[in-house]
Design a protein around this motif. Sequence first.
Motif, PDB file in Angstrom:
ATOM      1  N   LEU A 193      -9.644  29.862  33.344  1.00 36.68           N
ATOM      2  CA  LEU A 193     -11.094  29.718  33.179  1.00 36.68           C
ATOM      3  C   LEU A 193     -11.423  28.383  32.517  1.00 36.68           C
ATOM      4  CD1 LEU A 193     -13.905  30.893  33.535  1.00 36.68           C
ATOM      5  CD2 LEU A 193     -13.597  32.106  31.350  1.00 36.68           C
ATOM      6  N   PHE A 194     -10.624  27.990  31.539  1.00 40.11           N
ATOM      7  CA  PHE A 194     -10.829  26.693  30.895  1.00 40.11           C
ATOM      8  C   PHE A 194     -10.760  25.573  31.930  1.00 40.11           C
ATOM      9  CE2 PHE A 194      -8.717  22.808  29.569  1.00 40.11           C
ATOM     10  CZ  PHE A 194      -9.691  22.281  28.736  1.00 40.11           C
ATOM     11  N   LEU A 195      -9.698  25.563  32.734  1.00 46.02           N
ATOM     12  CA  LEU A 195      -9.520  24.494  33.720  1.00 46.02           C
ATOM     13  C   LEU A 195     -10.672  24.477  34.725  1.00 46.02           C
ATOM     14  CD1 LEU A 195      -5.669  24.640  34.266  1.00 46.02           C
ATOM     15  CD2 LEU A 195      -6.982  22.783  33.191  1.00 46.02           C
ATOM     16  N   TYR A 196     -11.133  25.652  35.121  1.00 49.56           N
ATOM     17  CA  TYR A 196     -12.269  25.714  36.048  1.00 49.56           C
ATOM     18  C   TYR A 196     -13.520  25.100  35.404  1.00 49.56           C
ATOM     19  CZ  TYR A 196     -16.122  27.455  38.811  1.00 49.56           C
ATOM     20  OH  TYR A 196     -17.277  27.533  39.552  1.00 49.56           O
ATOM     21  N   LEU A 197     -13.867  25.576  34.211  1.00 45.62           N
ATOM     22  CA  LEU A 197     -15.086  25.107  33.534  1.00 45.62           C
ATOM     23  C   LEU A 197     -14.973  23.639  33.128  1.00 45.62           C
ATOM     24  CD1 LEU A 197     -15.800  28.223  31.285  1.00 45.62           C
ATOM     25  CD2 LEU A 197     -17.061  27.518  33.338  1.00 45.62           C
ATOM     26  N   ASN A 198     -13.824  23.249  32.637  1.00 44.41           N
ATOM     27  CA  ASN A 198     -13.611  21.872  32.199  1.00 44.41           C
ATOM     28  C   ASN A 198     -13.693  20.905  33.376  1.00 44.41           C
ATOM     29  OD1 ASN A 198     -11.119  19.718  31.897  1.00 44.41           O
ATOM     30  ND2 ASN A 198     -12.386  19.860  30.045  1.00 44.41           N
ATOM     31  N   ASN A 199     -13.152  21.299  34.517  1.00 46.38           N
ATOM     32  CA  ASN A 199     -13.137  20.415  35.681  1.00 46.38           C
ATOM     33  C   ASN A 199     -14.442  20.404  36.467  1.00 46.38           C
ATOM     34  OD1 ASN A 199     -10.520  18.963  35.946  1.00 46.38           O
ATOM     35  ND2 ASN A 199      -9.766  21.037  35.605  1.00 46.38           N
ATOM     36  N   LEU A 200     -15.436  21.154  36.007  1.00 43.54           N
ATOM     37  CA  LEU A 200     -16.769  21.037  36.594  1.00 43.54           C
ATOM     38  C   LEU A 200     -17.420  19.714  36.188  1.00 43.54           C
ATOM     39  CD1 LEU A 200     -18.234  24.633  36.024  1.00 43.54           C
ATOM     40  CD2 LEU A 200     -17.481  23.623  38.189  1.00 43.54           C
ATOM     41  N   GLY A 201     -16.876  19.083  35.175  1.00 43.65           N
ATOM     42  CA  GLY A 201     -17.443  17.855  34.635  1.00 43.65           C
ATOM     43  C   GLY A 201     -17.274  16.656  35.545  1.00 43.65           C
ATOM     44  N   SER A 202     -18.070  15.644  35.235  1.00 43.11           N
ATOM     45  CA  SER A 202     -17.980  14.371  35.961  1.00 43.11           C
ATOM     46  C   SER A 202     -18.333  13.245  34.992  1.00 43.11           C
ATOM     47  CB  SER A 202     -18.929  14.357  37.154  1.00 43.11           C
ATOM     48  OG  SER A 202     -20.276  14.287  36.707  1.00 43.11           O
ATOM     49  N   GLN A 232      -1.848  21.025  25.043  1.00 49.16           N
ATOM     50  CA  GLN A 232      -1.031  22.124  25.574  1.00 49.16           C
ATOM     51  C   GLN A 232      -0.340  21.694  26.872  1.00 49.16           C
ATOM     52  OE1 GLN A 232      -1.396  25.843  24.617  1.00 49.16           O
ATOM     53  NE2 GLN A 232       0.512  25.909  25.762  1.00 49.16           N
ATOM     54  N   ASP A 233       0.985  21.672  26.844  1.00 48.62           N
ATOM     55  CA  ASP A 233       1.737  21.372  28.063  1.00 48.62           C
ATOM     56  C   ASP A 233       1.378  22.380  29.146  1.00 48.62           C
ATOM     57  OD1 ASP A 233       3.084  19.197  26.980  1.00 48.62           O
ATOM     58  OD2 ASP A 233       4.750  20.421  26.253  1.00 48.62           O
ATOM     59  N   GLY A 234       1.245  21.887  30.360  1.00 52.42           N
ATOM     60  CA  GLY A 234       0.893  22.751  31.479  1.00 52.42           C
ATOM     61  C   GLY A 234      -0.604  22.915  31.659  1.00 52.42           C
ATOM     62  N   VAL A 235      -1.374  22.468  30.672  1.00 51.72           N
ATOM     63  CA  VAL A 235      -2.837  22.527  30.772  1.00 51.72           C
ATOM     64  C   VAL A 235      -3.409  21.113  30.716  1.00 51.72           C
ATOM     65  CG1 VAL A 235      -4.981  23.355  29.688  1.00 51.72           C
ATOM     66  CG2 VAL A 235      -2.960  24.826  29.733  1.00 51.72           C
ATOM     67  N   MET A 236      -2.962  20.331  29.747  1.00 54.29           N
ATOM     68  CA  MET A 236      -3.559  19.011  29.533  1.00 54.29           C
ATOM     69  C   MET A 236      -3.395  18.083  30.740  1.00 54.29           C
ATOM     70  SD  MET A 236      -1.131  17.338  26.657  1.00 54.29           S
ATOM     71  CE  MET A 236       0.611  17.081  26.894  1.00 54.29           C
ATOM     72  N   GLU A 237      -2.360  18.321  31.535  1.00 51.96           N
ATOM     73  CA  GLU A 237      -2.153  17.475  32.708  1.00 51.96           C
ATOM     74  C   GLU A 237      -3.224  17.694  33.780  1.00 51.96           C
ATOM     75  OE1 GLU A 237       1.709  18.472  30.718  1.00 51.96           O
ATOM     76  OE2 GLU A 237       0.126  19.709  31.586  1.00 51.96           O
ATOM     77  N   TYR A 238      -3.904  18.830  33.720  1.00 45.27           N
ATOM     78  CA  TYR A 238      -4.901  19.180  34.741  1.00 45.27           C
ATOM     79  C   TYR A 238      -6.334  19.176  34.195  1.00 45.27           C
ATOM     80  CZ  TYR A 238      -0.565  20.814  36.766  1.00 45.27           C
ATOM     81  OH  TYR A 238       0.716  20.878  37.232  1.00 45.27           O
ATOM     82  N   ALA A 239      -6.475  18.916  32.921  1.00 43.36           N
ATOM     83  CA  ALA A 239      -7.794  18.984  32.276  1.00 43.36           C
ATOM     84  C   ALA A 239      -8.421  17.595  32.172  1.00 43.36           C
ATOM     85  CB  ALA A 239      -7.662  19.605  30.887  1.00 43.36           C
ATOM     86  N   ARG A 240      -9.711  17.611  31.986  1.00 46.13           N
ATOM     87  CA  ARG A 240     -10.468  16.383  31.694  1.00 46.13           C
ATOM     88  C   ARG A 240     -10.652  16.332  30.184  1.00 46.13           C
ATOM     89  NH1 ARG A 240     -15.313  15.813  32.664  1.00 46.13           N
ATOM     90  NH2 ARG A 240     -15.297  13.684  33.378  1.00 46.13           N
TER      91      ARG A 240
END
Length: 190
Positions: A12-21, A90-98
Motif C-alpha cells: 500500500l505504501f508503494l502504491y500511494l507513494n508512487n502516485l506522486g509526480s 528499508q531494503d526491498g522498499v526504498m529501491e521502488y519508492a519515491r
Amino acid sequence: MLEKIIALDQELFLYLNNLGSSTWDPFWLLITDKWTSIPLYAILLYLIYRNFGLKGTLLSIVMVALLIASTDQLANVFKHGFQRPRPCGQDGVMEYARFIAVRCGRYGYFSAHASSSMGLAIFMSLILDKYYKHLTSLLMIWVILVTYSRIYVGVHYPLDVLTGGLIGALLGYLFYKIHCYLMRYFNLTS
C-alpha cells in the motif's frame, strides 16, 4: 500473520507513494513541513482567545503544549521500541519508492506528525466545535493532508500514520477531558 500485515502495508505504501509526480512534489514538501501550519495555529489561538479569554487561552496553550509533547515523546518511545525501519531506509522498499523528504530518520513506527496533528485536531474540535460549526471538517482535511504527506515524501508506511492518528485521537480526547475539568476547576467556563 504479522508478516502478511507488514507486506500489505509495504504494498500500500508503494502504491500511494508512487502516485506522486515531480509536479506535485513541492506542494507535498510544503504540507509536510512543520512550519507550514503556523498560520493555522495562529488562527486557532485567536479562536480560543475570542471564546475563552486570556486565562482560558493560557490554560489551553499549556494543554496543547503538553498534548504535543506527549504525542511526540510517545512516538519516540514506540520508534525505538519497535525499531521498524522507515520505508526510505528499508531494503526491498526504498529501491521502488519515491523518496523526496529532506532527510530519512532511522525508525518510523509510529508517525509523530500524524499523532500530533490528529491530537491537536481532536482537541481543538472538541473545545471549539460549539462555536464554529465547520471547524472539525476543516481540521480533518488538514490531518489527512499532513498524514498523507508523510507517505508521499517516503518516510512513513500507511500503518505508521494510521497508528499515529489513532493514538493522537485518544490523547486529544484525554487532554480535552482534562481541559474541561481544569476550566471548571478554575471557573473559566463561559
